[in-house]
Design an enzyme around this catalytic site. Structure first.
Site, PDB file in Angstrom:
ATOM      1  N   CYS A  26      -1.097 -10.293   5.726  1.00 36.42           N
ATOM      2  CA  CYS A  26       0.129 -10.987   5.324  1.00 36.42           C
ATOM      3  C   CYS A  26       0.032 -11.520   3.897  1.00 36.42           C
ATOM      4  CB  CYS A  26       0.446 -12.125   6.285  1.00 36.42           C
ATOM      5  SG  CYS A  26      -0.808 -13.420   6.293  1.00 36.42           S
ATOM      6  N   CYS A  42      -2.436 -17.304  11.910  1.00 36.76           N
ATOM      7  CA  CYS A  42      -2.225 -18.370  10.919  1.00 36.76           C
ATOM      8  C   CYS A  42      -3.170 -19.546  11.222  1.00 36.76           C
ATOM      9  CB  CYS A  42      -0.783 -18.846  10.934  1.00 36.76           C
ATOM     10  SG  CYS A  42       0.424 -17.509  11.020  1.00 36.76           S
TER      11      CYS A  42
HETATM   12 FE1  FES Z   1      -0.155 -14.852   7.751  1.00 41.19          FE
HETATM   13 FE2  FES Z   1       1.046 -16.929   8.771  1.00 41.19          FE
HETATM   14  S1  FES Z   1       1.881 -14.923   8.539  1.00 41.19           S
HETATM   15  S2  FES Z   1      -0.874 -16.873   7.779  1.00 41.19           S
END
Ligand code: FES
Length: 127
Positions: free
Chosen positions: A35, A104
């Protein structure tokens, strides 16, 4: 049911312990390649206790809420306890995260682990 708990929304909207610490005793920075989010944790340690902790997170709302909650969980705690902090504990304290957002909270566990490692390295001792 709402996707995010009240606690997640609260810590996302009013994150605790945001910022950096000058002359921190330990700094840990980790990222998630998928991400692209980045989390940085600053620790101040006094007699083996986390006397202060701050974070800077460039990431999603769950990452910000996880950082905020994780810093609250370790503030004032002895390092022996801080070492044991898991992403599960962070997630539980937030009353849960959606499955696709669990990574996360892993970032928070890893950032604190990296900051501890840095602290011990600076102390000249192995973790
Ligand atoms: Fe990667 Fe939250 S989407 S840390």
């Amino acid at each position: 049911m709402a996707l995010y708990s009240e606690k997640v929304m609260d810590h996302f909207r009013n994150p605790r312990n945001v910022g950096s610490i000058e002359n921190a005793d330990g700094i840990g920075e980790v990222g998630n390649a998928k991400c692209g989010d980045i989390m940085k944790i600053y620790l101040k340690v006094d007699h083996d206790v986390v006397s202060d902790v701050k974070f800077e997170t460039f990431g999603c709302g769950s990452a910000i809420a996880s950082s905020s909650m994780a810093t609250e969980l370790i503030k004032g705690k002895p390092l022996s306890e801080v070492k044991k902090l898991t992403n599960k504990a962070v997630t539980e304290a937030l009353d849960g995260l959606p499955a696709h957002k669990l990574h996360c909270s892993v970032l928070a566990e890893e950032a604190i682990g990296a900051a501890l490692e840095d602290y011990y390295r600076k102390q000249g001792a192995a973790v």
